[in-house]
Design an enzyme around this catalytic site. Structure first.
Site, PDB file in Angstrom:
ATOM      1  N   ARG A 118       0.790  -1.234   0.000  1.00  0.00           N
ATOM      2  CA  ARG A 118       0.000   0.000   0.000  1.00  0.00           C
ATOM      3  C   ARG A 118       0.822   1.284   0.000  1.00  0.00           C
ATOM      4  O   ARG A 118       0.243   2.363  -0.097  1.00  0.00           O
ATOM      5  CB  ARG A 118      -0.982  -0.026   1.185  1.00  0.00           C
ATOM      6  CG  ARG A 118      -2.023  -1.117   1.006  1.00  0.00           C
ATOM      7  CD  ARG A 118      -2.949  -1.328   2.196  1.00  0.00           C
ATOM      8  NE  ARG A 118      -3.865  -2.432   1.907  1.00  0.00           N
ATOM      9  CZ  ARG A 118      -3.568  -3.726   2.051  1.00  0.00           C
ATOM     10  NH1 ARG A 118      -2.381  -4.077   2.515  1.00  0.00           N
ATOM     11  NH2 ARG A 118      -4.446  -4.660   1.724  1.00  0.00           N
TER      12      ARG A 118
ATOM     13  N   HIS B  35      -0.746 -15.678   6.282  1.00  0.00           N
ATOM     14  CA  HIS B  35      -1.140 -15.583   4.867  1.00  0.00           C
ATOM     15  C   HIS B  35      -0.338 -16.515   3.971  1.00  0.00           C
ATOM     16  O   HIS B  35      -0.269 -16.314   2.763  1.00  0.00           O
ATOM     17  CB  HIS B  35      -1.009 -14.125   4.382  1.00  0.00           C
ATOM     18  CG  HIS B  35      -1.988 -13.196   5.048  1.00  0.00           C
ATOM     19  ND1 HIS B  35      -1.847 -11.823   5.052  1.00  0.00           N
ATOM     20  CD2 HIS B  35      -3.143 -13.446   5.715  1.00  0.00           C
ATOM     21  CE1 HIS B  35      -2.869 -11.271   5.717  1.00  0.00           C
ATOM     22  NE2 HIS B  35      -3.664 -12.234   6.132  1.00  0.00           N
TER      23      HIS B  35
ATOM     24  N   CYS C  12      -6.449 -31.026  -3.175  1.00  0.00           N
ATOM     25  CA  CYS C  12      -5.941 -32.082  -2.284  1.00  0.00           C
ATOM     26  C   CYS C  12      -4.793 -31.618  -1.396  1.00  0.00           C
ATOM     27  O   CYS C  12      -4.372 -32.344  -0.503  1.00  0.00           O
ATOM     28  CB  CYS C  12      -5.510 -33.306  -3.101  1.00  0.00           C
ATOM     29  SG  CYS C  12      -4.017 -33.045  -4.088  1.00  0.00           S
TER      30      CYS C  12
ATOM     31  N   SER D 216       3.311  -2.942   9.310  1.00  0.00           N
ATOM     32  CA  SER D 216       2.006  -3.305   8.758  1.00  0.00           C
ATOM     33  C   SER D 216       1.061  -2.116   8.835  1.00  0.00           C
ATOM     34  O   SER D 216       1.029  -1.408   9.841  1.00  0.00           O
ATOM     35  CB  SER D 216       1.391  -4.486   9.519  1.00  0.00           C
ATOM     36  OG  SER D 216       0.100  -4.771   8.991  1.00  0.00           O
ATOM     37  N   SER D 217       0.283  -1.936   7.776  1.00  0.00           N
ATOM     38  CA  SER D 217      -0.730  -0.878   7.789  1.00  0.00           C
ATOM     39  C   SER D 217      -1.899  -1.245   8.703  1.00  0.00           C
ATOM     40  O   SER D 217      -2.722  -0.397   9.023  1.00  0.00           O
ATOM     41  CB  SER D 217      -1.231  -0.617   6.371  1.00  0.00           C
ATOM     42  OG  SER D 217      -1.785  -1.805   5.826  1.00  0.00           O
TER      43      SER D 217
HETATM   44  P1  OAD Z   1       1.014  -2.767   3.692  1.00  0.00           P
HETATM   45  O1  OAD Z   1       1.676  -2.454   2.390  1.00  0.00           O
HETATM   46  O2  OAD Z   1      -0.442  -2.553   3.785  1.00  0.00           O
HETATM   47  O3  OAD Z   1       1.693  -1.931   4.859  1.00  0.00           O
HETATM   48  C1  OAD Z   1       3.088  -1.888   5.000  1.00  0.00           C
HETATM   49  C2  OAD Z   1       3.428  -0.730   5.936  1.00  0.00           C
HETATM   50  O4  OAD Z   1       4.826  -0.766   6.176  1.00  0.00           O
HETATM   51  C3  OAD Z   1       3.084   0.629   5.351  1.00  0.00           C
HETATM   52  O5  OAD Z   1       2.243   1.320   6.264  1.00  0.00           O
HETATM   53  C4  OAD Z   1       4.451   1.329   5.195  1.00  0.00           C
HETATM   54  O6  OAD Z   1       4.402   2.688   5.555  1.00  0.00           O
HETATM   55  C5  OAD Z   1       5.326   0.562   6.156  1.00  0.00           C
HETATM   56  N1  OAD Z   1       6.740   0.460   5.762  1.00  0.00           N
HETATM   57  C6  OAD Z   1       7.242   0.033   4.587  1.00  0.00           C
HETATM   58  N2  OAD Z   1       8.585   0.001   4.611  1.00  0.00           N
HETATM   59  C7  OAD Z   1       8.947   0.436   5.851  1.00  0.00           C
HETATM   60  C8  OAD Z   1      10.197   0.640   6.505  1.00  0.00           C
HETATM   61  N3  OAD Z   1      11.370   0.373   5.913  1.00  0.00           N
HETATM   62  N4  OAD Z   1      10.186   1.124   7.782  1.00  0.00           N
HETATM   63  C9  OAD Z   1       9.006   1.399   8.395  1.00  0.00           C
HETATM   64  N5  OAD Z   1       7.802   1.204   7.836  1.00  0.00           N
HETATM   65  C10 OAD Z   1       7.763   0.730   6.586  1.00  0.00           C
HETATM   66  O7  OAD Z   1       1.435  -4.284   4.054  1.00  0.00           O
HETATM   67  P2  OAD Z   1       0.752  -5.263   5.138  1.00  0.00           P
HETATM   68  O8  OAD Z   1       0.227  -4.499   6.289  1.00  0.00           O
HETATM   69  O9  OAD Z   1       1.732  -6.338   5.392  1.00  0.00           O
HETATM   70  O10 OAD Z   1      -2.480  -9.961   2.344  1.00  0.00           O
HETATM   71  O11 OAD Z   1      -0.443  -5.839   4.299  1.00  0.00           O
HETATM   72  C11 OAD Z   1      -1.337  -6.725   4.907  1.00  0.00           C
HETATM   73  C12 OAD Z   1      -1.860  -7.709   3.906  1.00  0.00           C
HETATM   74  O12 OAD Z   1      -2.414  -7.010   2.772  1.00  0.00           O
HETATM   75  C13 OAD Z   1      -0.804  -8.588   3.268  1.00  0.00           C
HETATM   76  O13 OAD Z   1      -0.458  -9.688   4.086  1.00  0.00           O
HETATM   77  C14 OAD Z   1      -1.451  -9.023   2.005  1.00  0.00           C
HETATM   78  C15 OAD Z   1      -2.015  -7.694   1.559  1.00  0.00           C
HETATM   79  O14 OAD Z   1      -3.133  -7.776   0.742  1.00  0.00           O
HETATM   80  C16 OAD Z   1      -3.082 -10.706   1.398  1.00  0.00           C
HETATM   81  O15 OAD Z   1      -2.748 -10.644   0.235  1.00  0.00           O
HETATM   82  C17 OAD Z   1      -4.180 -11.587   1.897  1.00  0.00           C
HETATM   83 ZN    ZN Z   2      -4.697 -32.082  -6.030  1.00  0.00          ZN
END
Ligand code: OAD
Ligand code: ZN
Length: 246
Positions: A34, A119, A130, A193-194
């Site tokens: 994001r 995930h 399967c 994580s966001s």
């Molecule tokens: P996001 O991309 O939503 O959030 C990542 C966060 O990390 C953002 O808020 C950035 O500001 C921050 N960030 C990135 N690099 C950084 C750094 N070097 N230092 C500090 N902050 C940093 O990713 P997730 O929260 O992991 O799921 O996303 C959650 C889920 O959404 C994922 O597991 C995936 C996605 O859709 C599925 O696909 C089911």
């Molecule tokens: Zn199979």
């Protein structure tokens, strides 16, 4: 400042449970979802129902995965991963809960059984019927030979990266283990994580409600900052780098 307070909290804690998102792996060259340039700013996600229903969707999903292969293959654990591995070796961290699919916690030294992958994992594939495991090289060969994403030779259902897509069920055992970890720690640290994707984003609140102190380390503000005991809006590598030991 925040980093000093974090150091005090880590020193005082007996059981620390980290909860990681894509932000811990950007230092390793893997884009998050994001942020500007993130995966969901370039492509919309392919939902599980589409993947099941459409050969075109499966072909597209695998083309995207292979386009990322060099990035995943070249990625090495960053300072955030290595700091957590150091605290794990020191006996302070029983296991890490992660939304990441890149295998970097395992590569940093966590035993596979101590990485709770909410995930899934994108470094291998499974049949969605399967559950048979397939290696990515096999998928790539079949895709090249047939010009289409392969089905399982055993049961004819589609083969997918071993990840959890939107619309796909969460893994029960991992949800259970993450719940127990969140409820039995004294310090819970959400890192990179966001905190917008549920049910994963429920674990920081669950830990807080069970009595743990909650720390959020993320460049951008999150919706849960106001319930955290400490929020550090800085680069993860810089914040956690001082905890790397080896
Ligand atoms: P996001 O991309 O939503 O959030 C990542 C966060 O990390 C953002 O808020 C950035 O500001 C921050 N960030 C990135 N690099 C950084 C750094 N070097 N230092 C500090 N902050 C940093 O990713 P997730 O929260 O992991 O799921 O996303 C959650 C889920 O959404 C994922 O597991 C995936 C996605 O859709 C599925 O696909 C089911
Ligand atoms: Zn199979």
């Amino acid at each position: 400042d925040g980093v000093n307070r974090l150091g005090d909290m880590i020193a005082a804690a007996r059981v620390i449970v980290p909860f990681t998102g894509a932000g811990i792996s950007t230092e390793a060259g893997i884009p998050d979802f994001r942020s500007p340039g993130g995966l969901w700013t370039r492509n919309r996600p392919i939902h599980f129902e589409e993947f099941v229903a459409s050969q075109d969707a499966r072909d597209e999903a695998w083309r995207r995965r292979f386009a990322m292969q060099e990035t995943f293959a070249a990625a090495r654990p960053g300072r955030g991963h290595r700091a957590l591995a150091s605290l794990y070796r020191a006996g302070k961290i029983p296991a890490v809960i992660t939304q990441n699919i890149d295998n970097l916690h395992q590569e940093s030294g966590f035993a596979a059984d101590h990485v709770i992958e909410l995930h899934g994992n994108t470094t291998y594939a499974r049949c969605i019927g399967c559950g048979q495991r397939y290696e990515l090289g096999w998928v790539q060969e079949r895709f090249a030979a047939d010009g289409a994403a392969p089905d399982c030779p055993a049961c004819a259902e589609p083969v997918k990266t071993a990840t959890v897509s939107f619309g796909q069920a969460m893994p029960e055992n991992e949800m259970q283990r993450a719940t127990e970890l969140a409820q039995h720690c004294d310090l819970f640290i959400a890192i990179g994580s966001s905190l917008v994707v549920w049910p994963a984003a429920g674990f920081p609140l669950m830990a807080r409600q069970a009595g743990a102190r909650l720390v959020i380390i993320n460049r951008e503000p999150t919706d849960q900052d106001d319930v955290a005991d400490l929020v550090v809006h800085q680069d993860i590598g810089e914040v956690l780098g001082p905890f790397v030991r080896n």
